[in-house]
Write a protein that holds these residues in place. Structure first.
Motif, PDB file in Angstrom:
ATOM      1  N   SER A 157       0.829  -1.204   0.000  1.00 22.50           N
ATOM      2  CA  SER A 157       0.000   0.000   0.000  1.00 22.50           C
ATOM      3  C   SER A 157       0.863   1.254   0.000  1.00 22.50           C
ATOM      4  O   SER A 157       0.577   2.222  -0.719  1.00 22.50           O
ATOM      5  N   ARG A 158       1.908   1.227   0.795  1.00 22.06           N
ATOM      6  CA  ARG A 158       2.820   2.371   0.869  1.00 22.06           C
ATOM      7  C   ARG A 158       3.482   2.636  -0.479  1.00 22.06           C
ATOM      8  O   ARG A 158       3.618   3.785  -0.910  1.00 22.06           O
ATOM      9  N   ASN A 159       3.881   1.569  -1.168  1.00 21.60           N
ATOM     10  CA  ASN A 159       4.547   1.711  -2.453  1.00 21.60           C
ATOM     11  C   ASN A 159       3.596   2.184  -3.540  1.00 21.60           C
ATOM     12  O   ASN A 159       3.934   3.057  -4.350  1.00 21.60           O
ATOM     13  N   LEU A 160       2.398   1.609  -3.580  1.00 16.87           N
ATOM     14  CA  LEU A 160       1.406   2.028  -4.569  1.00 16.87           C
ATOM     15  C   LEU A 160       1.025   3.488  -4.357  1.00 16.87           C
ATOM     16  O   LEU A 160       0.890   4.268  -5.316  1.00 16.87           O
ATOM     17  N   ASP A 161       0.873   3.876  -3.106  1.00 16.33           N
ATOM     18  CA  ASP A 161       0.574   5.273  -2.782  1.00 16.33           C
ATOM     19  C   ASP A 161       1.719   6.180  -3.217  1.00 16.33           C
ATOM     20  O   ASP A 161       1.504   7.222  -3.847  1.00 16.33           O
ATOM     21  N   GLY A 162       2.960   5.788  -2.895  1.00 15.39           N
ATOM     22  CA  GLY A 162       4.109   6.625  -3.240  1.00 15.39           C
ATOM     23  C   GLY A 162       4.279   6.818  -4.728  1.00 15.39           C
ATOM     24  O   GLY A 162       4.598   7.916  -5.193  1.00 15.39           O
ATOM     25  N   ASN A 163       4.059   5.750  -5.506  1.00 10.92           N
ATOM     26  CA  ASN A 163       4.176   5.871  -6.963  1.00 10.92           C
ATOM     27  C   ASN A 163       3.109   6.790  -7.535  1.00 10.92           C
ATOM     28  O   ASN A 163       3.374   7.608  -8.421  1.00 10.92           O
ATOM     29  N   GLY A 164       1.888   6.647  -7.043  1.00 10.96           N
ATOM     30  CA  GLY A 164       0.811   7.496  -7.538  1.00 10.96           C
ATOM     31  C   GLY A 164       0.967   8.946  -7.137  1.00 10.96           C
ATOM     32  O   GLY A 164       0.577   9.852  -7.877  1.00 10.96           O
ATOM     33  N   ARG A 165       1.557   9.173  -5.969  1.00 14.17           N
ATOM     34  CA  ARG A 165       1.729  10.549  -5.492  1.00 14.17           C
ATOM     35  C   ARG A 165       2.611  11.378  -6.414  1.00 14.17           C
ATOM     36  O   ARG A 165       2.509  12.609  -6.419  1.00 14.17           O
ATOM     37  N   LYS A 166       3.494  10.730  -7.157  1.00 14.01           N
ATOM     38  CA  LYS A 166       4.337  11.492  -8.081  1.00 14.01           C
ATOM     39  C   LYS A 166       3.476  12.253  -9.087  1.00 14.01           C
ATOM     40  O   LYS A 166       3.723  13.424  -9.365  1.00 14.01           O
ATOM     41  N   SER A 167       2.461  11.568  -9.614  1.00 14.57           N
ATOM     42  CA  SER A 167       1.574  12.217 -10.575  1.00 14.57           C
ATOM     43  C   SER A 167       0.654  13.224  -9.902  1.00 14.57           C
ATOM     44  O   SER A 167       0.439  14.333 -10.416  1.00 14.57           O
ATOM     45  N   PHE A 168       0.101  12.846  -8.740  1.00 17.21           N
ATOM     46  CA  PHE A 168      -0.818  13.750  -8.039  1.00 17.21           C
ATOM     47  C   PHE A 168      -0.084  15.004  -7.575  1.00 17.21           C
ATOM     48  O   PHE A 168      -0.610  16.112  -7.676  1.00 17.21           O
ATOM     49  N   GLN A 169       1.128  14.824  -7.061  1.00 11.84           N
ATOM     50  CA  GLN A 169       1.909  15.971  -6.597  1.00 11.84           C
ATOM     51  C   GLN A 169       2.280  16.887  -7.755  1.00 11.84           C
ATOM     52  O   GLN A 169       2.183  18.122  -7.637  1.00 11.84           O
ATOM     53  N   ALA A 170       2.707  16.295  -8.870  1.00 14.25           N
ATOM     54  CA  ALA A 170       3.067  17.112 -10.031  1.00 14.25           C
ATOM     55  C   ALA A 170       1.871  17.926 -10.513  1.00 14.25           C
ATOM     56  O   ALA A 170       2.001  19.105 -10.879  1.00 14.25           O
ATOM     57  N   THR A 171       0.681  17.311 -10.525  1.00 14.87           N
ATOM     58  CA  THR A 171      -0.528  18.019 -10.961  1.00 14.87           C
ATOM     59  C   THR A 171      -0.891  19.134  -9.989  1.00 14.87           C
ATOM     60  O   THR A 171      -1.262  20.242 -10.398  1.00 14.87           O
ATOM     61  N   ALA A 172      -0.768  18.866  -8.704  1.00 20.76           N
ATOM     62  CA  ALA A 172      -1.149  19.851  -7.690  1.00 20.76           C
ATOM     63  C   ALA A 172      -0.247  21.073  -7.725  1.00 20.76           C
ATOM     64  O   ALA A 172      -0.722  22.215  -7.765  1.00 20.76           O
ATOM     65  N   ILE A 173       1.077  20.854  -7.715  1.00 21.30           N
ATOM     66  CA  ILE A 173       1.971  22.003  -7.650  1.00 21.30           C
ATOM     67  C   ILE A 173       2.005  22.749  -8.982  1.00 21.30           C
ATOM     68  O   ILE A 173       2.270  23.956  -9.013  1.00 21.30           O
ATOM     69  N   ALA A 174       1.716  22.044 -10.092  1.00 20.21           N
ATOM     70  CA  ALA A 174       1.590  22.748 -11.364  1.00 20.21           C
ATOM     71  C   ALA A 174       0.346  23.626 -11.372  1.00 20.21           C
ATOM     72  O   ALA A 174       0.333  24.721 -11.956  1.00 20.21           O
ATOM     73  N   GLU A 175      -0.712  23.162 -10.711  1.00 18.06           N
ATOM     74  CA  GLU A 175      -1.944  23.951 -10.594  1.00 18.06           C
ATOM     75  C   GLU A 175      -1.692  25.250  -9.847  1.00 18.06           C
ATOM     76  O   GLU A 175      -2.340  26.267 -10.101  1.00 18.06           O
ATOM     77  N   TRP A 176      -0.729  25.234  -8.922  1.00 16.26           N
ATOM     78  CA  TRP A 176      -0.381  26.443  -8.158  1.00 16.26           C
ATOM     79  C   TRP A 176       0.796  27.188  -8.774  1.00 16.26           C
ATOM     80  O   TRP A 176       1.348  28.103  -8.144  1.00 16.26           O
ATOM     81  N   ASP A 177       1.228  26.791  -9.995  1.00 16.92           N
ATOM     82  CA  ASP A 177       2.387  27.398 -10.669  1.00 16.92           C
ATOM     83  C   ASP A 177       3.643  27.329  -9.798  1.00 16.92           C
ATOM     84  O   ASP A 177       4.424  28.290  -9.722  1.00 16.92           O
ATOM     85  N   SER A 178       3.844  26.204  -9.138  1.00 18.46           N
ATOM     86  CA  SER A 178       4.968  26.044  -8.210  1.00 18.46           C
ATOM     87  C   SER A 178       5.872  24.887  -8.581  1.00 18.46           C
ATOM     88  O   SER A 178       6.567  24.332  -7.721  1.00 18.46           O
ATOM     89  N   ALA A 179       5.893  24.475  -9.850  1.00 17.85           N
ATOM     90  CA  ALA A 179       6.702  23.331 -10.255  1.00 17.85           C
ATOM     91  C   ALA A 179       8.184  23.570  -9.992  1.00 17.85           C
ATOM     92  O   ALA A 179       8.943  22.621  -9.772  1.00 17.85           O
ATOM     93  N   ALA A 180       8.616  24.839 -10.007  1.00 19.48           N
ATOM     94  CA  ALA A 180      10.025  25.136  -9.746  1.00 19.48           C
ATOM     95  C   ALA A 180      10.438  24.776  -8.325  1.00 19.48           C
ATOM     96  O   ALA A 180      11.627  24.653  -8.031  1.00 19.48           O
ATOM     97  N   ASN A 181       9.451  24.601  -7.426  1.00 19.68           N
ATOM     98  CA  ASN A 181       9.757  24.270  -6.036  1.00 19.68           C
ATOM     99  C   ASN A 181       9.824  22.763  -5.778  1.00 19.68           C
ATOM    100  O   ASN A 181       9.894  22.333  -4.626  1.00 19.68           O
ATOM    101  N   THR A 182       9.822  21.961  -6.847  1.00 10.75           N
ATOM    102  CA  THR A 182       9.919  20.518  -6.674  1.00 10.75           C
ATOM    103  C   THR A 182      11.200  20.146  -5.942  1.00 10.75           C
ATOM    104  O   THR A 182      11.210  19.258  -5.090  1.00 10.75           O
ATOM    105  N   ALA A 183      12.302  20.813  -6.282  1.00 11.08           N
ATOM    106  CA  ALA A 183      13.569  20.527  -5.612  1.00 11.08           C
ATOM    107  C   ALA A 183      13.490  20.831  -4.124  1.00 11.08           C
ATOM    108  O   ALA A 183      14.118  20.156  -3.307  1.00 11.08           O
ATOM    109  N   MET A 184      12.709  21.845  -3.753  1.00  9.06           N
ATOM    110  CA  MET A 184      12.555  22.170  -2.340  1.00  9.06           C
ATOM    111  C   MET A 184      11.903  21.013  -1.587  1.00  9.06           C
ATOM    112  O   MET A 184      12.294  20.686  -0.466  1.00  9.06           O
ATOM    113  N   LEU A 185      10.907  20.391  -2.204  1.00 10.37           N
ATOM    114  CA  LEU A 185      10.276  19.235  -1.566  1.00 10.37           C
ATOM    115  C   LEU A 185      11.283  18.104  -1.386  1.00 10.37           C
ATOM    116  O   LEU A 185      11.241  17.380  -0.392  1.00 10.37           O
ATOM    117  N   GLY A 186      12.190  17.949  -2.353  1.00  9.59           N
ATOM    118  CA  GLY A 186      13.228  16.937  -2.206  1.00  9.59           C
ATOM    119  C   GLY A 186      14.141  17.221  -1.040  1.00  9.59           C
ATOM    120  O   GLY A 186      14.536  16.318  -0.298  1.00  9.59           O
TER     121      GLY A 186
END
Length: 607
Positions: A67-96
Motif C-alpha cells: 500500500s505504501r509503495n502504490l501510494d508513493g508511486n501514484g503521489r508522483k503524478s498527483f503531486q506534479a498536478t497539484a503544484i503545477a496547478e499552483w504554478d509552483s513546479a520550480a519548487n519541486t527541488a525544495m520538496l526533495g
C-alpha cells in the motif's frame, strides 16, 4: 596490513579474520552496557517466534509495504498536478530537500524510540503521522499548506521504512538478510506497471485530491495485520513469562526517570542541532537561484551563515565534548570499511537523485510522453533494482560474500549515466529506448550495490545506529542547485533566439508550470522545440554530475573489507563472546568473575 583486509581470506598472509584495531571491519561493542527496554522486549518476542509467526510477520510487512509503495508511486503524478496547478513546479527541488532533511532527522529518532518504547508503539505513531499528513495534503489550497502536510507524511513514510528494516534485522540471520530486506520493496514489481494506469484514471474521473484522500482510509486498514502480528507475539511472550523483568510501555511513559534517561540516550540536543544545520544550509542552497539571482540577499546568506558557522560547529562540539551517548560514534568514523560504506550510500543516492528529481517533467516535455508513460518510466529503475536485488540476495546466501557484487554494481553506475548522458531527449523510439536502457542499467547497479552495502554494515558492526549517518542530507540539493540556477536562464535564452515576445516572462511561466506549457504547445512547434532544448541542456549538466559522482563509487567499493556472512543474527555475537571470555579469564585470576558479567557471559554463550 590494512590493505589485506580487502582481499578474500585465502589471499591473506598472517592476517587474522577479525582484528581489534580501528581499521578492522568489526567494531567491538562494550558488553557492560545495559540494553534498552525495547531491544530486550524484542529479543524476548523473537525467542518465542515460530515459523508461522515469522510468516505472519513478513506477510503483514508486505501488505503495508504494498500500500505504501502504490501510494508513493501514484503521489508522483498527483503531486506534479497539484503544484503545477499552483504554478509552483520550480519548487519541486525544495520538496526533495524537505524530504531528505525530515527523513534524515527522524530516522535516528525512530531507531532510538523503538529501542526504548518497543516496535509496536512506534508503529502506531508512524501510521498516525502518515494519515494526518495525507489529510493535510488532500485538503491543501496552496504550496505552503501542502508542504506542511508533506512533512507529516514523510515522518510516517520514513518511519515505516526504518521500522521494516529493524524488524527484518530482529528476525533474520546475516546470511539470509539480503533476501528478506527486499520484502518491503517487492510490491514495486507489480506497482511499476499498474500505478501509472491507476494515477491516470483517477485524474481522469476525479481530482488529485481524491488520489491523496483515499489512502487515509486504506492505510489504517492494511496496517491492522502488522499490529496484530506484533501485539500477538508480544502477548504470547508475556504469557510465557519472558517479559516479566521488562517494564511495560505504560510504565516507561509514566515514569519521569525513564524520560530523563531517554533524553540523554536519544541525544535530543544532537538531533536538534543536526536537523537545524541541514535545514539552514540545504534549503537556502536550493532557493538561492531560480528566475532571479538571490545569492547576495539576506534571506539566503543569513541562514547559510548560521547553519555553517553556528549550528553545525555546535553539533560537532556537543557530540565530541558533552553528549553522553553520541549520535555519531567517533570510533565508527575511524573505520575504513564504515567510511567506504557511507561514501557508497551518499554518492549513489546523490547521483541517483541528480537524474530522478525532474525525470517526470523531462519525460513529458523533452520526450513528449503521457502521464501514464512518464509515471511508468520513472519507476523502471526501482523495478529493476528489486528484481536484481532479490537475485543477488540468493547468490549472497550461496556464496556468503558481498564485495564482488558491490564492485560490479559500482561499475554499472558509470555505464548507466553514460547512457543517460547520450539519451536525454527526443521523440524517436531510439531516443526513448536509450533513456529506458539507462534507467534499467541504473536499477541493476542499485540491486548489486545499495542493499548489499547495508547488509555489509550490519555484518561488520551489528545493529548500530546507521540511520543518521546514511541519511540523504545532500541528495536533492545537488539536482536542485544545478536545475534552479541554470534552467530559467536557458529557457529565456532559447525563447529570445526564436523571437518570442516577453521571453523572460514567458520563461518564468514555463519554469513554474511545464505541464500547462506542454498542453498548449504540441511537439514540433518552434516554441516547444526551444523549451525542449533547454531541458536537454540542463539534463546534460545533471548527467555529467552523475558520471563524476558514480566514478567515486568504484573507488569506495574497492576500499570495502571482505565481509563474510554466516547464520548468526548479529556478527556482534562472536566478538562479544570473545570479550567476555577474556574478562572472565582475568576475573578468574583475581578470584572469580563478577556476578553480572558472569550472567551476561552465560547468556551470550547460550546464543
Amino acid at each position: 596490513m590494512v590493505w589485506q583486509e580487502m582481499l578474500p581470506p585465502r589471499f591473506r598472509r598472517g592476517v587474522p579474520d577479525i582484528e581489534s584495531d580501528d581499521n578492522s571491519a568489526v567494531t567491538e561493542v562494550p558488553v557492560d552496557q545495559e540494553k534498552s527496554f525495547g531491544v530486550r522486549r524484542m529479543e524476548a518476542i523473537a525467542a518465542s517466534f515460530t515459523i508461522y509467526d515469522k510468516v505472519a510477520l513478513f506477510v503483514a510487512i508486505f501488505l503495508v509495504a504494498y500500500s505504501r509503495n502504490l501510494d508513493g508511486n501514484g503521489r508522483k503524478s498527483f503531486q506534479a498536478t497539484a503544484i503545477a496547478e499552483w504554478d509552483s513546479a520550480a519548487n519541486t527541488a525544495m520538496l526533495g530537500v524537505v524530504r531528505s532533511c525530515v527523513a534524515a532527522a527522524s530516522l535516528p529518532v525512530y531507531a532510538k524510540v523503538s529501542d526504548w518504547f518497543g516496535r509496536s508503539s512506534i508503529f502506531l505513531a508512524i501510521v498516525t503521522f502518515y494519515v494526518i499528513g495525507t489529510i493535510v495534503q488532500a485538503t491543501a489550497h496552496n504550496f505552503h499548506t501542502y508542504t506542511g502536510g508533506y512533512i507529516l507524511y514523510i515522518l510516517g513514510f520514513a518511519g515505516e521504512h526504518v521500522l521494516f528494516q529493524i524488524l527484518i534485522g530482529d528476525s533474520t540471520s546475516l546470511r539470509s538478510r539480503l533476501i528478506f530486506a527486499y520484502v518491503p520493496t517487492l510490491p514495486q514489481l507489480i506497482n511499476t506497471w499498474v500505478s501509472g494506469t491507476i494515477a491516470s484514471r483517477i485524474l481522469e474521473v476525479s481530482t488529485w485530491r481524491w488520489g491523496f484522500a483515499m489512502w487515509t482510509i486504506i492505510m489504517p486498514c492494511v496496517a491492522l495485520p502488522l499490529f496484530f502480528a506484533l501485539y500477538g507475539a508480544e502477548y504470547r511472550s508475556k504469557k510465557k513469562g519472558l517479559l516479566k523483568d521488562i517494564p511495560s510501555t505504560r510504565t516507561i511513559v509514566s515514569t519521569p526517570a525513564y524520560w530523563l534517561d531517554f533524553f540523554w540516550k536519544a541525544d535530543i540536543v544532537g538531533l536538534f542541532l543536526l536537523a537545524a544545520s541541514w535545514a539552514l544550509v540545504l534549503i537556502p542552497l536550493t532557493l538561492g537561484g531560480g528566475t532571479s539571482s538571490k545569492w547576495k540577499t539576506a534571506p539566503v546568506l543569513s541562514p547559510l551563515f548560521v547553519g555553517l558557522c553556528v549550528t553545525f560547529p555546535s553539533f560537532i562540539i556537543w557530540e565530541a565534548k558533552f553528549s553522553r551517548f553520541p549520535l555519531l560514534p567517533w570510533t565508527l568514523l575511524k573505520n575504513r570499511h564504515i567510511l567506504a560504506s557511507f561514501g557508497i550510500a551518499l554518492f549513489s543516492t546523490v547521483s541517483q537523485s541528480v537524474q530522478s528529481t525532474y525525470l517526470y517533467y523531462t519525460l513529458i516535455v523533452s520526450f513528449g510522453k503521457s502521464v501514464e508513460a512518464a509515471t511508468r518510466t520513472a519507476n523502471v529503475e526501482s523495478f529493476c533494482e528489486v528484481i536484481v536485488g532479490v537475485s543477488v540476495g540468493f547468490a549472497v546466501r550461496r556464496f556468503r560474500v558481498l564485495k564482488p557484487f558491490i564492485i560490479f554494481g559500482a561499475c554499472l553506475y558509470v555505464v548507466a549515466y553514460g547512457l543517460l548522458f547520450k539519451y536525454r531527449g527526443g521523440h524517436t523510439s531510439a531516443d526513448f529506448a536509450g533513456l529506458v536502457g539507462g534507467e534499467v542499467v541504473l536499477g541493476f547497479a542499485g540491486g548489486f550495490s545499495l542493499t548489499p552495502v547495508q547488509v555489509g554494515l550490519q555484518a561488520s558492526v551489528g545493529h548500530e545506529k546507521m540511520a543518521v549517518i546514511t541519511a540523504l542530507f545532500l541528495t536533492a540539493t545537488v539536482a536542485g542547485a544545478i536545475w534552479t540556477n541554470t534552467l530559467p536562464a536557458r529557457l529565456a535564452a532559447n525563447l529570445e533566439a526564436i523571437g518570442t515576445a516577453n521571453a523572460t516572462t514567458y520563461a518564468k511561466q514555463v519554469y513554474g508550470n511545464p505541464l500547462k506549457f506542454v498542453q498548449a504547445n504540441p511537439v514540433g512547434t518552434e516554441t516547444r522545440t526551444a523549451v525542449e532544448m533547454a531541458y536537454r541542456s540542463v539534463q546534460r549538466s545533471l548527467c555529467t554530475a552523475g558520471i563524476c559522482l558514480s566514478a567515486m563509487l568504484v573507488v569506495f567499493s574497492l576500499m570495502l573489507n571482505w565481509v563474510e556472512l554466516d547464520d548468526r543474527q548479529n556478527k556482534e555475537d562472536k566478538e562479544e563472546i570473545a570479550v567476555n571470555d577474556e574478562k572472565m579469564a582475568e576475573a578468574d585470576g583475581a578470584g572469580g568473575a563478577p556476578p553480572v558479567l558472569a550472567a551476561k557471559n552465560e547468556k551470550v554463550q547460550s546464543k
